[in-house]
Design a protein around this motif. Sequence first.
Motif, mmCIF file in Angstrom:
data_model
loop_
_atom_site.group_PDB
_atom_site.id
_atom_site.type_symbol
_atom_site.label_atom_id
_atom_site.label_comp_id
_atom_site.label_asym_id
_atom_site.label_seq_id
_atom_site.Cartn_x
_atom_site.Cartn_y
_atom_site.Cartn_z
ATOM 1 N N ASN A 18 24.400 34.027 -23.036
ATOM 2 C CA ASN A 18 23.492 33.530 -22.005
ATOM 3 C C ASN A 18 22.068 33.362 -22.520
ATOM 4 O O ASN A 18 21.311 32.534 -22.007
ATOM 5 N N SER A 19 21.691 34.134 -23.546
ATOM 6 C CA SER A 19 20.326 34.083 -24.069
ATOM 7 C C SER A 19 20.096 32.927 -25.034
ATOM 8 O O SER A 19 18.950 32.576 -25.315
ATOM 9 N N CYS A 20 21.170 32.344 -25.559
ATOM 10 C CA CYS A 20 21.045 31.341 -26.617
ATOM 11 C C CYS A 20 21.148 29.914 -26.078
ATOM 12 O O CYS A 20 21.951 29.626 -25.198
ATOM 13 N N GLY A 64 24.531 33.390 -15.965
ATOM 14 C CA GLY A 64 25.488 32.534 -16.660
ATOM 15 C C GLY A 64 26.934 32.856 -16.325
ATOM 16 O O GLY A 64 27.270 33.975 -15.933
ATOM 17 N N SER A 65 27.783 31.878 -16.531
ATOM 18 C CA SER A 65 29.216 32.033 -16.269
ATOM 19 C C SER A 65 29.963 32.606 -17.465
ATOM 20 O O SER A 65 31.108 33.049 -17.340
ATOM 21 N N GLY A 66 29.332 32.554 -18.643
ATOM 22 C CA GLY A 66 30.003 32.965 -19.865
ATOM 23 C C GLY A 66 30.726 31.833 -20.561
ATOM 24 O O GLY A 66 31.129 31.958 -21.721
ATOM 25 N N VAL A 67 30.900 30.696 -19.881
ATOM 26 C CA VAL A 67 31.608 29.548 -20.458
ATOM 27 C C VAL A 67 30.622 28.721 -21.304
ATOM 28 O O VAL A 67 29.631 28.211 -20.780
ATOM 29 N N PRO A 68 30.877 28.570 -22.599
ATOM 30 C CA PRO A 68 29.988 27.765 -23.435
ATOM 31 C C PRO A 68 30.261 26.263 -23.227
ATOM 32 O O PRO A 68 31.303 25.746 -23.635
ATOM 33 N N TYR A 69 29.324 25.588 -22.560
ATOM 34 C CA TYR A 69 29.447 24.152 -22.327
ATOM 35 C C TYR A 69 28.677 23.375 -23.384
ATOM 36 O O TYR A 69 27.615 23.811 -23.844
ATOM 37 N N LEU A 70 29.204 22.201 -23.743
ATOM 38 C CA LEU A 70 28.567 21.336 -24.733
ATOM 39 C C LEU A 70 28.571 19.892 -24.241
ATOM 40 O O LEU A 70 29.416 19.514 -23.423
ATOM 41 N N TYR A 71 27.644 19.117 -24.758
ATOM 42 C CA TYR A 71 27.521 17.688 -24.438
ATOM 43 C C TYR A 71 27.751 16.939 -25.740
ATOM 44 O O TYR A 71 26.932 17.013 -26.665
ATOM 45 N N LEU A 72 28.869 16.250 -25.845
ATOM 46 C CA LEU A 72 29.321 15.714 -27.123
ATOM 47 C C LEU A 72 29.476 14.199 -27.106
ATOM 48 O O LEU A 72 29.675 13.599 -26.059
#
Length: 204
Positions: free
Chosen positions: A40-42, A75-83
């Motif tokens: 969540n911090s990153c 945060g949800s803990g789920v790492p989301y990305l935009y690709l």
Amino acid sequence: MMMAAVALVLARLLPLLALSRADAIPPHAEVARMARYVVNSCDWCSMATISTHKPMAGLPFSNVFSVSDGPRQRGSGVPYLYLTPLEVSVQDIKINPEVSLAMTLAETDYCRKNGFDPQSPLCCRVMLSGTIVTVNETEAIIAKKALFERHPVMASWPIGHRWFFAKLNITNIWVLDYFGGMKTVTPEEYYSVKPEYERNFIDE
């Protein structure tokens, strides 16, 4: 003689003072909570794929990506990305979606303020492995909000690059946040942690 004694006492106390300042992060014994805290911090991660591009084909290839699991401290803990499919690592993922993500509090002010080298175990880090998947339309709304709040410039990225929202389906989690080696967390443990964080020492 007195000065030497004072110097010796200070030498013993300074490491303890540094560790006491570090207590604002989750306790080291709460490994799942620490993993959630770091994620969540990153704002970005290093993502390792198996390259499909010569001369690296078949070898590990690491690249940097913006990431978000939602608002800070919620945060949800789920790492989301935009690709984009134009990106070389995303082309690797099309062939083999198995990846590893690394995130560290060295991205924040935490380690610098405490005098921790990025490679020190005290500079907490998390390694996540799993598969990258495109999210469905419903989850894309969540992913967009999570990413665009942290990375507002994304809204202006060229539409012609065919951007899409994705996430890491986590299968393995490793945490290094103290001396004594890596600790592991199951995805079930990771997601079951209440998304409540201690006072964010990073923002002080």
